[in-house]
Design an enzyme around this catalytic site. Sequence first.
Site, PDB file in Angstrom:
ATOM      1  N   LYS A  69       0.805  -1.236   0.000  1.00 17.73           N
ATOM      2  CA  LYS A  69       0.000   0.000   0.000  1.00 17.73           C
ATOM      3  C   LYS A  69       0.837   1.286   0.000  1.00 17.73           C
ATOM      4  O   LYS A  69       0.380   2.318  -0.476  1.00 17.73           O
ATOM      5  CB  LYS A  69      -0.950   0.020   1.204  1.00 17.73           C
ATOM      6  CG  LYS A  69      -2.130  -0.918   1.065  1.00 17.73           C
ATOM      7  CD  LYS A  69      -3.075  -0.762   2.248  1.00 17.73           C
ATOM      8  CE  LYS A  69      -4.300  -1.621   2.085  1.00 17.73           C
ATOM      9  NZ  LYS A  69      -5.301  -1.375   3.135  1.00 17.73           N
ATOM     10  N   ASP A 105     -10.159   3.018   1.720  1.00 19.03           N
ATOM     11  CA  ASP A 105     -10.337   2.490   3.086  1.00 19.03           C
ATOM     12  C   ASP A 105     -11.024   3.532   3.968  1.00 19.03           C
ATOM     13  O   ASP A 105     -11.924   3.220   4.747  1.00 19.03           O
ATOM     14  CB  ASP A 105      -8.979   2.116   3.693  1.00 19.03           C
ATOM     15  CG  ASP A 105      -8.422   0.823   3.112  1.00 19.03           C
ATOM     16  OD1 ASP A 105      -9.209  -0.054   2.724  1.00 19.03           O
ATOM     17  OD2 ASP A 105      -7.175   0.702   3.044  1.00 19.03           O
TER      18      ASP A 105
END
Length: 273
Positions: A69, A105
């Site tokens: 990420k 997210d």
Amino acid sequence: MDVDGKTRLYGIVGKPVSHSLSPAMHNAAFQHCGLNKIYLAFDVEDITGAMAGLRSLGIGGVSVTMPHKQAVIPLLDGIDPVAQRIGAVNTLLIRDGAIRGYNTDWIGAVQALEMIADLSAATVLLLGAGGSARAIGFGLKEKGVQVIVANRTLAKGQALAGELDCECCPLAEIDHLNVDALVNTTSVGMAPNTAATPISQTLLENIPAVMDIIYVPSETRLLREAKEVGCKTVNGMYMLLYQGVAQFELWNDCDAPVEVMREALFSRLGSSS
Ligand code: NAP
């Protein structure tokens, strides 16, 4: 779904990814919407090589999970400003060979929290200071929410609070706080350690809404005890669902079939709550 010469490929890159629920969720959505697309899991060690492959193969988009990420950011052609501030990307959109990174997210977490709390003028206590806390903290700030960070390792909590420009409260002092909601971003209570809980039940009595981002088990001890004292609760499955909904809408020019995605996800997690 028939796969033919026009089928577009999507997927998830990470290591490991064989446990991922994203293929079930996204393939159900593609199929429901009649889109000629499929979504696969790619177990990737070499993210630089994978990025070259995504470009040259004409892949439409991918989800990015641990451990890539952060590492993916220098390899992008463009990045969404919120993802840049968070310093983590979980979604790539690939158009004409250019790869742009996003973070959904935080969107998933904020939407899940909004199911149980009115975030306008709200104060939210964020338990934890890891990767998820960072994404959710920046997301809540994006929404104008007042955030307070509390973390086992005080120095890490203070560092995150400094970046978020918010208060950091030592865990031992959170009983003095007056907050509208609590979000647990720690791994405390996650299977197999389901008997654990990050804070005692008495502290929950004055908190109207409690979200746990853990999704295995679907009801953690924290959420069970929160329900017992009358808090509204939401589990981590909804954050997972809504981050996927936001990905679908980045990749497709249509609304996500939320109920289809919810069913695909929740049936595999063994709960419909
Ligand atoms: P992370 O970066 O490793 O952060 C872990 C956090 O938990 C840190 O703040 C750590 O505190 C705290 N912690 C760990 N063990 C603890 C203990 N025994 N007592 C008190 N605090 C403890 O992890 P992450 O990637 O943010 O993930 C955290 C959780 O979120 C995991 O359970 C993961 O499954 C879940 N998650 C859910 C979703 C979703 O979509 N629902 C998405 C991502 C992650 P220290 O700083 O003191 O170590």
